[in-house]
Design a protein around this motif. Sequence first.
Motif, mmCIF file in Angstrom:
data_model
loop_
_atom_site.group_PDB
_atom_site.id
_atom_site.type_symbol
_atom_site.label_atom_id
_atom_site.label_comp_id
_atom_site.label_asym_id
_atom_site.label_seq_id
_atom_site.Cartn_x
_atom_site.Cartn_y
_atom_site.Cartn_z
ATOM 1 N N TRP A 259 21.857 -11.461 -14.117
ATOM 2 C CA TRP A 259 21.899 -12.492 -15.150
ATOM 3 C C TRP A 259 22.417 -13.822 -14.609
ATOM 4 O O TRP A 259 21.898 -14.876 -14.974
ATOM 5 C CB TRP A 259 22.723 -12.024 -16.348
ATOM 6 C CG TRP A 259 22.086 -10.857 -17.003
ATOM 7 C CD1 TRP A 259 22.540 -9.575 -17.035
ATOM 8 C CD2 TRP A 259 20.822 -10.843 -17.668
ATOM 9 N NE1 TRP A 259 21.645 -8.762 -17.681
ATOM 10 C CE2 TRP A 259 20.584 -9.512 -18.091
ATOM 11 C CE3 TRP A 259 19.864 -11.804 -17.958
ATOM 12 C CZ2 TRP A 259 19.437 -9.143 -18.776
ATOM 13 C CZ3 TRP A 259 18.725 -11.430 -18.647
ATOM 14 C CH2 TRP A 259 18.522 -10.114 -19.047
ATOM 15 N N HIS A 260 23.397 -13.781 -13.732
ATOM 16 C CA HIS A 260 23.893 -15.018 -13.140
ATOM 17 C C HIS A 260 22.817 -15.662 -12.260
ATOM 18 O O HIS A 260 22.616 -16.872 -12.287
ATOM 19 C CB HIS A 260 25.158 -14.760 -12.313
ATOM 20 C CG HIS A 260 26.372 -14.550 -13.141
ATOM 21 N ND1 HIS A 260 26.823 -13.303 -13.455
ATOM 22 C CD2 HIS A 260 27.209 -15.434 -13.731
ATOM 23 C CE1 HIS A 260 27.905 -13.418 -14.195
ATOM 24 N NE2 HIS A 260 28.160 -14.699 -14.386
ATOM 25 N N SER A 261 22.137 -14.839 -11.474
ATOM 26 C CA SER A 261 21.068 -15.367 -10.618
ATOM 27 C C SER A 261 19.918 -15.910 -11.459
ATOM 28 O O SER A 261 19.359 -16.961 -11.152
ATOM 29 C CB SER A 261 20.558 -14.286 -9.671
ATOM 30 O OG SER A 261 21.562 -13.905 -8.769
ATOM 31 N N LEU A 262 19.556 -15.175 -12.506
ATOM 32 C CA LEU A 262 18.473 -15.617 -13.389
ATOM 33 C C LEU A 262 18.810 -16.943 -14.061
ATOM 34 O O LEU A 262 17.980 -17.866 -14.086
ATOM 35 C CB LEU A 262 18.169 -14.546 -14.433
ATOM 36 C CG LEU A 262 17.064 -14.857 -15.439
ATOM 37 C CD1 LEU A 262 15.734 -14.994 -14.723
ATOM 38 C CD2 LEU A 262 16.990 -13.777 -16.497
ATOM 39 N N LEU A 263 20.021 -17.057 -14.578
ATOM 40 C CA LEU A 263 20.425 -18.291 -15.247
ATOM 41 C C LEU A 263 20.486 -19.457 -14.257
ATOM 42 O O LEU A 263 19.985 -20.552 -14.535
ATOM 43 C CB LEU A 263 21.780 -18.095 -15.930
ATOM 44 C CG LEU A 263 22.288 -19.258 -16.771
ATOM 45 C CD1 LEU A 263 21.319 -19.568 -17.908
ATOM 46 C CD2 LEU A 263 23.669 -18.950 -17.311
ATOM 47 N N SER A 264 21.063 -19.221 -13.092
ATOM 48 C CA SER A 264 21.146 -20.278 -12.078
ATOM 49 C C SER A 264 19.764 -20.716 -11.614
ATOM 50 O O SER A 264 19.485 -21.910 -11.476
ATOM 51 C CB SER A 264 21.947 -19.797 -10.871
ATOM 52 O OG SER A 264 23.273 -19.551 -11.225
ATOM 53 N N ALA A 265 18.883 -19.751 -11.363
ATOM 54 C CA ALA A 265 17.536 -20.074 -10.896
ATOM 55 C C ALA A 265 16.739 -20.807 -11.976
ATOM 56 O O ALA A 265 16.070 -21.811 -11.688
ATOM 57 C CB ALA A 265 16.808 -18.804 -10.469
ATOM 58 N N ALA A 266 16.794 -20.313 -13.203
ATOM 59 C CA ALA A 266 16.026 -20.930 -14.282
ATOM 60 C C ALA A 266 16.486 -22.362 -14.533
ATOM 61 O O ALA A 266 15.660 -23.286 -14.637
ATOM 62 C CB ALA A 266 16.145 -20.101 -15.556
ATOM 63 N N LEU A 267 17.795 -22.555 -14.630
ATOM 64 C CA LEU A 267 18.298 -23.908 -14.857
ATOM 65 C C LEU A 267 18.052 -24.805 -13.648
ATOM 66 O O LEU A 267 17.706 -25.984 -13.805
ATOM 67 C CB LEU A 267 19.791 -23.864 -15.191
ATOM 68 C CG LEU A 267 20.148 -23.264 -16.545
ATOM 69 C CD1 LEU A 267 21.654 -23.145 -16.698
ATOM 70 C CD2 LEU A 267 19.549 -24.075 -17.679
ATOM 71 N N GLY A 268 18.195 -24.259 -12.451
ATOM 72 C CA GLY A 268 17.958 -25.040 -11.246
ATOM 73 C C GLY A 268 16.524 -25.511 -11.143
ATOM 74 O O GLY A 268 16.257 -26.697 -10.893
ATOM 75 N N VAL A 269 15.592 -24.605 -11.343
ATOM 76 C CA VAL A 269 14.174 -24.971 -11.271
ATOM 77 C C VAL A 269 13.822 -25.951 -12.390
ATOM 78 O O VAL A 269 13.110 -26.935 -12.162
ATOM 79 C CB VAL A 269 13.285 -23.708 -11.325
ATOM 80 C CG1 VAL A 269 11.827 -24.069 -11.538
ATOM 81 C CG2 VAL A 269 13.450 -22.892 -10.053
ATOM 82 N N ALA A 270 14.339 -25.711 -13.600
ATOM 83 C CA ALA A 270 14.053 -26.608 -14.722
ATOM 84 C C ALA A 270 14.586 -28.015 -14.450
ATOM 85 O O ALA A 270 13.894 -29.009 -14.719
ATOM 86 C CB ALA A 270 14.652 -26.050 -16.005
ATOM 87 N N LEU A 271 15.791 -28.107 -13.914
ATOM 88 C CA LEU A 271 16.360 -29.431 -13.621
ATOM 89 C C LEU A 271 15.565 -30.163 -12.541
ATOM 90 O O LEU A 271 15.253 -31.350 -12.686
ATOM 91 C CB LEU A 271 17.818 -29.290 -13.181
ATOM 92 C CG LEU A 271 18.830 -29.005 -14.279
ATOM 93 C CD1 LEU A 271 20.186 -28.659 -13.676
ATOM 94 C CD2 LEU A 271 18.945 -30.189 -15.217
ATOM 95 N N VAL A 272 15.227 -29.458 -11.474
ATOM 96 C CA VAL A 272 14.472 -30.102 -10.389
ATOM 97 C C VAL A 272 13.099 -30.542 -10.882
ATOM 98 O O VAL A 272 12.654 -31.668 -10.607
ATOM 99 C CB VAL A 272 14.362 -29.159 -9.170
ATOM 100 C CG1 VAL A 272 13.390 -29.710 -8.143
ATOM 101 C CG2 VAL A 272 15.729 -28.958 -8.530
#
Length: 166
Positions: free
Chosen positions: A55-68
Amino acid sequence: MNAWMEALGELVGLLLGDPGSNAEWWTASILGVLTLLFVLGRAGSAFGIPNTGVWHSLLSAALGVALVLAVMVACMLYFPLWDTAEWRVWILIGVGLLASFVLVIPLMCLLQRTGYIAALLAWFSSVAAMAVVILLVGLAFDATASGSRSADKGAARKQQIEDLAK
Protein backbone atom coordinates in the motif's frame (compact mmCIF):
# COMPACT_ATOMS: atom_id res chain seq x y z
CA MET A 1 -10.25 20.34 -19.03
CA ASN A 2 -10.57 18.83 -22.50
CA ALA A 3 -7.21 20.31 -23.53
CA TRP A 4 -5.59 18.72 -20.46
CA MET A 5 -7.02 15.30 -21.31
CA GLU A 6 -5.90 15.55 -24.94
CA ALA A 7 -2.42 16.64 -23.88
CA LEU A 8 -2.30 13.81 -21.32
CA GLY A 9 -3.22 11.27 -24.00
CA GLU A 10 -0.54 12.66 -26.30
CA LEU A 11 2.04 12.61 -23.49
CA VAL A 12 1.27 9.04 -22.42
CA GLY A 13 1.50 7.90 -26.04
CA LEU A 14 4.84 9.66 -26.35
CA LEU A 15 6.15 8.12 -23.10
CA LEU A 16 5.01 4.66 -24.20
CA GLY A 17 6.95 5.00 -27.45
CA ASP A 18 3.97 5.75 -29.72
CA PRO A 19 2.37 2.31 -29.53
CA GLY A 20 0.98 1.10 -32.84
CA SER A 21 -2.01 -0.78 -31.44
CA ASN A 22 -4.26 -0.92 -28.41
CA ALA A 23 -2.70 -4.25 -27.42
CA GLU A 24 0.76 -2.67 -27.37
CA TRP A 25 -0.55 0.36 -25.44
CA TRP A 26 -2.20 -1.76 -22.75
CA THR A 27 0.68 -4.22 -22.52
CA ALA A 28 3.26 -1.46 -22.11
CA SER A 29 1.08 0.41 -19.61
CA ILE A 30 0.27 -2.56 -17.42
CA LEU A 31 3.76 -4.05 -17.43
CA GLY A 32 5.30 -0.62 -16.85
CA VAL A 33 3.10 0.10 -13.82
CA LEU A 34 3.63 -3.37 -12.36
CA THR A 35 7.39 -2.99 -12.81
CA LEU A 36 7.32 0.42 -11.17
CA LEU A 37 5.45 -0.98 -8.16
CA PHE A 38 7.59 -4.08 -7.86
CA VAL A 39 10.93 -2.30 -8.16
CA LEU A 40 9.82 0.54 -5.88
CA GLY A 41 9.05 -1.95 -3.13
CA ARG A 42 12.21 -4.00 -3.65
CA ALA A 43 14.50 -0.99 -4.06
CA GLY A 44 12.92 0.59 -1.00
CA SER A 45 13.72 -2.50 1.03
CA ALA A 46 17.25 -2.59 -0.35
CA PHE A 47 17.87 1.06 0.54
CA GLY A 48 16.45 0.67 4.05
CA ILE A 49 13.09 2.39 3.63
CA PRO A 50 10.91 1.20 6.52
CA ASN A 51 7.47 1.44 4.87
CA THR A 52 7.80 -0.55 1.66
CA GLY A 53 4.59 -2.53 1.87
CA VAL A 54 2.23 -2.88 -1.05
CA TRP A 55 0.00 0.00 0.00
CA HIS A 56 2.83 2.42 0.72
CA SER A 57 4.50 1.59 -2.60
CA LEU A 58 1.18 1.84 -4.45
CA LEU A 59 0.35 5.21 -2.92
CA SER A 60 3.86 6.59 -3.52
CA ALA A 61 3.94 5.34 -7.11
CA ALA A 62 0.44 6.54 -7.97
CA LEU A 63 0.96 10.00 -6.52
CA GLY A 64 4.46 10.23 -7.98
CA VAL A 65 3.38 9.33 -11.49
CA ALA A 66 0.31 11.60 -11.24
CA LEU A 67 2.41 14.56 -10.11
CA VAL A 68 5.05 14.09 -12.80
CA LEU A 69 2.43 13.68 -15.53
CA ALA A 70 0.48 16.72 -14.31
CA VAL A 71 3.59 18.91 -14.35
CA MET A 72 4.55 17.63 -17.82
CA VAL A 73 1.06 18.26 -19.21
CA ALA A 74 1.03 21.78 -17.72
CA CYS A 75 4.37 22.39 -19.38
CA MET A 76 3.04 21.12 -22.71
CA LEU A 77 0.07 23.48 -22.51
CA TYR A 78 1.54 26.62 -20.99
CA PHE A 79 5.31 26.71 -21.59
CA PRO A 80 6.09 28.94 -24.60
CA LEU A 81 9.15 26.97 -25.73
CA TRP A 82 6.98 23.86 -26.24
CA ASP A 83 6.24 25.08 -29.78
CA THR A 84 9.94 24.62 -30.64
CA ALA A 85 10.29 20.99 -31.70
CA GLU A 86 14.00 20.73 -30.83
CA TRP A 87 13.32 21.58 -27.19
CA ARG A 88 10.38 19.24 -26.48
CA VAL A 89 12.36 16.20 -25.34
CA TRP A 90 14.66 18.32 -23.18
CA ILE A 91 11.72 20.18 -21.67
CA LEU A 92 9.99 16.91 -20.74
CA ILE A 93 13.18 15.44 -19.27
CA GLY A 94 13.96 18.59 -17.30
CA VAL A 95 10.44 19.05 -16.00
CA GLY A 96 10.18 15.37 -15.09
CA LEU A 97 13.44 15.54 -13.15
CA LEU A 98 12.46 18.79 -11.46
CA ALA A 99 9.06 17.41 -10.44
CA SER A 100 10.74 14.29 -9.11
CA PHE A 101 13.31 16.20 -7.04
CA VAL A 102 10.91 18.84 -5.71
CA LEU A 103 7.58 17.01 -5.40
CA VAL A 104 7.79 13.22 -5.64
CA ILE A 105 10.83 12.45 -3.52
CA PRO A 106 9.79 14.70 -0.60
CA LEU A 107 6.34 13.11 -0.79
CA MET A 108 7.93 9.66 -0.64
CA CYS A 109 9.99 10.79 2.36
CA LEU A 110 6.77 11.82 4.10
CA LEU A 111 4.74 8.73 3.18
CA GLN A 112 7.43 6.14 3.67
CA ARG A 113 9.26 7.76 6.59
CA THR A 114 12.67 7.74 4.98
CA GLY A 115 15.55 9.99 4.03
CA TYR A 116 15.85 11.93 0.81
CA ILE A 117 18.72 9.90 -0.67
CA ALA A 118 17.00 6.53 -0.06
CA ALA A 119 13.79 7.84 -1.64
CA LEU A 120 15.77 9.32 -4.54
CA LEU A 121 17.53 6.03 -5.26
CA ALA A 122 14.33 3.99 -4.94
CA TRP A 123 12.31 6.36 -7.17
CA PHE A 124 14.85 6.66 -9.96
CA SER A 125 15.69 2.94 -10.00
CA SER A 126 11.99 2.09 -10.29
CA VAL A 127 11.43 4.68 -13.04
CA ALA A 128 14.48 3.37 -14.91
CA ALA A 129 13.19 -0.20 -14.63
CA MET A 130 9.79 0.91 -15.90
CA ALA A 131 11.42 2.65 -18.88
CA VAL A 132 13.40 -0.50 -19.73
CA VAL A 133 10.25 -2.65 -19.61
CA ILE A 134 8.34 -0.20 -21.84
CA LEU A 135 11.26 -0.20 -24.28
CA LEU A 136 11.36 -4.02 -24.31
CA VAL A 137 7.60 -4.26 -24.90
CA GLY A 138 7.94 -1.88 -27.86
CA LEU A 139 10.84 -3.90 -29.26
CA ALA A 140 8.90 -7.15 -28.85
CA PHE A 141 5.89 -5.76 -30.70
CA ASP A 142 8.13 -4.35 -33.45
CA ALA A 143 9.91 -7.71 -33.82
CA THR A 144 6.58 -9.53 -34.04
CA ALA A 145 5.33 -7.12 -36.70
CA SER A 146 8.61 -7.45 -38.61
CA GLY A 147 8.44 -11.25 -38.49
CA SER A 148 4.86 -11.14 -39.71
CA ARG A 149 5.85 -8.96 -42.68
CA SER A 150 8.75 -11.34 -43.49
CA ALA A 151 6.42 -14.31 -43.35
CA ASP A 152 4.00 -12.57 -45.72
CA LYS A 153 6.84 -11.84 -48.15
CA GLY A 154 7.97 -15.48 -47.97
CA ALA A 155 4.46 -16.73 -48.67
CA ALA A 156 4.15 -14.36 -51.64
CA ARG A 157 7.47 -15.58 -53.08
CA LYS A 158 6.42 -19.19 -52.62
CA GLN A 159 3.18 -18.47 -54.45
CA GLN A 160 5.09 -16.79 -57.32
CA ILE A 161 7.39 -19.83 -57.66
CA GLU A 162 4.43 -22.19 -57.66
CA ASP A 163 2.72 -20.06 -60.31
CA LEU A 164 5.85 -20.13 -62.46
CA ALA A 165 6.18 -23.88 -62.04
CA LYS A 166 2.69 -24.47 -63.46
